[in-house]
Design a protein around this motif. Structure first.
Motif, PDB file in Angstrom:
ATOM      1  N   SER A 170       4.541  -1.542   4.732  1.00 51.11           N
ATOM      2  CA  SER A 170       5.577  -0.695   4.127  1.00 51.11           C
ATOM      3  C   SER A 170       5.082  -0.121   2.801  1.00 51.11           C
ATOM      4  N   ALA A 171       4.347  -0.921   2.042  1.00 52.81           N
ATOM      5  CA  ALA A 171       3.765  -0.432   0.784  1.00 52.81           C
ATOM      6  C   ALA A 171       2.734   0.660   1.075  1.00 52.81           C
ATOM      7  N   PHE A 172       1.952   0.488   2.132  1.00 52.78           N
ATOM      8  CA  PHE A 172       0.991   1.518   2.522  1.00 52.78           C
ATOM      9  C   PHE A 172       1.723   2.809   2.897  1.00 52.78           C
ATOM     10  N   HIS A 173       2.832   2.667   3.607  1.00 57.91           N
ATOM     11  CA  HIS A 173       3.655   3.823   3.972  1.00 57.91           C
ATOM     12  C   HIS A 173       4.099   4.565   2.702  1.00 57.91           C
ATOM     13  N   MET A 174       4.542   3.812   1.715  1.00 55.84           N
ATOM     14  CA  MET A 174       4.986   4.427   0.449  1.00 55.84           C
ATOM     15  C   MET A 174       3.821   5.082  -0.282  1.00 55.84           C
ATOM     16  N   TRP A 175       2.646   4.470  -0.203  1.00 50.21           N
ATOM     17  CA  TRP A 175       1.451   5.077  -0.794  1.00 50.21           C
ATOM     18  C   TRP A 175       1.167   6.409  -0.110  1.00 50.21           C
ATOM     19  N   LYS A 179       3.491   9.007  -1.411  1.00 40.18           N
ATOM     20  CA  LYS A 179       3.074   9.429  -2.754  1.00 40.18           C
ATOM     21  C   LYS A 179       1.872  10.369  -2.675  1.00 40.18           C
ATOM     22  N   GLU A 180       0.926  10.043  -1.816  1.00 35.69           N
ATOM     23  CA  GLU A 180      -0.262  10.884  -1.667  1.00 35.69           C
ATOM     24  C   GLU A 180       0.072  12.238  -1.063  1.00 35.69           C
ATOM     25  N   ARG A 216       6.301  16.775   7.974  1.00 38.38           N
ATOM     26  CA  ARG A 216       7.103  16.499   9.172  1.00 38.38           C
ATOM     27  C   ARG A 216       6.754  15.145   9.792  1.00 38.38           C
ATOM     28  N   LEU A 217       5.474  14.812   9.812  1.00 34.51           N
ATOM     29  CA  LEU A 217       5.066  13.520  10.356  1.00 34.51           C
ATOM     30  C   LEU A 217       5.697  12.392   9.558  1.00 34.51           C
ATOM     31  N   LEU A 218       5.645  12.502   8.245  1.00 30.93           N
ATOM     32  CA  LEU A 218       6.189  11.455   7.383  1.00 30.93           C
ATOM     33  C   LEU A 218       7.714  11.385   7.490  1.00 30.93           C
ATOM     34  N   LYS A 219       8.374  12.521   7.369  1.00 27.54           N
ATOM     35  CA  LYS A 219       9.841  12.517   7.284  1.00 27.54           C
ATOM     36  C   LYS A 219      10.545  12.439   8.636  1.00 27.54           C
ATOM     37  N   ALA A 220       9.961  13.018   9.672  1.00 29.05           N
ATOM     38  CA  ALA A 220      10.650  13.063  10.962  1.00 29.05           C
ATOM     39  C   ALA A 220      10.249  11.937  11.912  1.00 29.05           C
ATOM     40  N   ILE A 221       9.063  11.370  11.708  1.00 26.89           N
ATOM     41  CA  ILE A 221       8.605  10.324  12.622  1.00 26.89           C
ATOM     42  C   ILE A 221       8.397   9.001  11.899  1.00 26.89           C
ATOM     43  N   MET A 222       7.528   8.992  10.922  1.00 23.69           N
ATOM     44  CA  MET A 222       7.128   7.723  10.295  1.00 23.69           C
ATOM     45  C   MET A 222       8.270   7.002   9.583  1.00 23.69           C
ATOM     46  N   THR A 223       8.983   7.696   8.714  1.00 19.95           N
ATOM     47  CA  THR A 223      10.028   7.025   7.946  1.00 19.95           C
ATOM     48  C   THR A 223      11.178   6.541   8.836  1.00 19.95           C
ATOM     49  N   PRO A 224      11.692   7.364   9.752  1.00 17.81           N
ATOM     50  CA  PRO A 224      12.726   6.821  10.645  1.00 17.81           C
ATOM     51  C   PRO A 224      12.214   5.647  11.493  1.00 17.81           C
ATOM     52  N   ALA A 225      10.964   5.728  11.940  1.00 19.51           N
ATOM     53  CA  ALA A 225      10.404   4.643  12.752  1.00 19.51           C
ATOM     54  C   ALA A 225      10.233   3.369  11.915  1.00 19.51           C
ATOM     55  N   MET A 226       9.822   3.515  10.652  1.00 19.71           N
ATOM     56  CA  MET A 226       9.696   2.352   9.782  1.00 19.71           C
ATOM     57  C   MET A 226      11.066   1.707   9.560  1.00 19.71           C
ATOM     58  N   ILE A 227      12.066   2.512   9.282  1.00 18.76           N
ATOM     59  CA  ILE A 227      13.415   1.990   9.056  1.00 18.76           C
ATOM     60  C   ILE A 227      13.927   1.282  10.307  1.00 18.76           C
ATOM     61  N   ALA A 228      13.722   1.896  11.467  1.00 19.32           N
ATOM     62  CA  ALA A 228      14.158   1.263  12.722  1.00 19.32           C
ATOM     63  C   ALA A 228      13.407  -0.043  12.969  1.00 19.32           C
ATOM     64  N   LEU A 280      -0.954  15.631  -2.864  1.00 18.26           N
ATOM     65  CA  LEU A 280      -1.733  16.679  -2.200  1.00 18.26           C
ATOM     66  C   LEU A 280      -0.995  18.013  -2.238  1.00 18.26           C
ATOM     67  N   ALA A 281       0.294  17.987  -1.967  1.00 19.57           N
ATOM     68  CA  ALA A 281       1.090  19.224  -1.977  1.00 19.57           C
ATOM     69  C   ALA A 281       1.114  19.859  -3.358  1.00 19.57           C
ATOM     70  N   ALA A 282       1.067  19.018  -4.386  1.00 18.06           N
ATOM     71  CA  ALA A 282       1.084  19.528  -5.763  1.00 18.06           C
ATOM     72  C   ALA A 282      -0.317  19.838  -6.281  1.00 18.06           C
ATOM     73  N   GLY A 283      -1.347  19.591  -5.452  1.00 15.65           N
ATOM     74  CA  GLY A 283      -2.723  19.823  -5.880  1.00 15.65           C
ATOM     75  C   GLY A 283      -3.194  18.813  -6.903  1.00 15.65           C
ATOM     76  N   GLN A 284      -2.615  17.603  -6.894  1.00 19.43           N
ATOM     77  CA  GLN A 284      -2.930  16.600  -7.909  1.00 19.43           C
ATOM     78  C   GLN A 284      -3.597  15.343  -7.360  1.00 19.43           C
ATOM     79  N   SER A 285      -3.993  15.365  -6.114  1.00 15.60           N
ATOM     80  CA  SER A 285      -4.623  14.175  -5.533  1.00 15.60           C
ATOM     81  C   SER A 285      -6.028  13.992  -6.097  1.00 15.60           C
ATOM     82  N   THR A 286      -6.370  12.760  -6.366  1.00 16.74           N
ATOM     83  CA  THR A 286      -7.710  12.443  -6.882  1.00 16.74           C
ATOM     84  C   THR A 286      -8.531  11.667  -5.857  1.00 16.74           C
ATOM     85  N   VAL A 287      -7.997  11.483  -4.661  1.00 14.57           N
ATOM     86  CA  VAL A 287      -8.679  10.721  -3.619  1.00 14.57           C
ATOM     87  C   VAL A 287      -9.569  11.667  -2.813  1.00 14.57           C
ATOM     88  N   SER A 288     -10.780  11.225  -2.531  1.00 15.26           N
ATOM     89  CA  SER A 288     -11.716  12.029  -1.747  1.00 15.26           C
ATOM     90  C   SER A 288     -11.458  11.843  -0.250  1.00 15.26           C
TER      91      SER A 288
END
Length: 144
Positions: free
Chosen positions: A96-101, A104-105, A52-64, A109-117
């Motif tokens: 913007s690249a960090f936002h995309m990262w 992706k993360e 929700r943070l990414l899709k409802a706040i961050m992405t619309p705010a980045m686009i704006a 995480l949702a898929a249980g495939q993150s390798t970042v500590s």
């Protein structure tokens, strides 16, 4: 009515909303990674918060932020001959690249495939801070 001033105000408002989210999301990732084994019942809630943070706040705010910034560029608010303008543009592209990262993360995480500590996410959480400092100094101080 001065459209440039309104575009600038809306640019700053959207940028503040974007930055609030971009500072918080990696912190949620830290909790996600560090609580997976010890408090697994917390993970579904964290996944909802992250999505929700990414899709409802961050992405619309980045686009704006981009839209209002480009409006100002189109109205002559960008000095193509000054280094500060290019430094700001490079830092905004990096943000913007960090936002995309982050997006992706979140999926990893949702898929249980993150390798970042947790430590890795804490370190990555400093990236937007550094970029924000560069952007603000480039625009306000205009050292170059």
């Amino acid at each position: 009515m001065d459209i440039y001033i309104w575009a600038k105000a809306l640019h700053v408002i959207s940028m503040v909303a974007w930055m609030a989210g971009i500072f918080y999301l990696p912190r949620l990732f830290v909790y996600h990674v560090e609580r997976q084994a010890s408090v697994p019942e917390m993970i579904p809630t964290l996944e909802i918060m992250e999505r929700r943070l990414l899709k409802a706040i961050m992405t619309p705010a980045m686009i704006a932020t981009w839209i209002f910034g480009l409006i100002m560029v189109g109205m002559g608010g960008f000095d193509w001959s000054a280094a500060w303008s290019w430094i700001k543009l490079a830092a905004v592209i990096a943000m913007s690249a960090f936002h995309m990262w982050c997006a992706k993360e979140r999926k990893a995480l949702a898929a249980g495939q993150s390798t970042v500590s947790g430590r890795g996410y804490r370190m990555m959480n400093e990236v937007p801070t550094i970029l924000l400092i560069i952007i603000v100094i480039a625009v306000i101080v205009r050292p170059f």
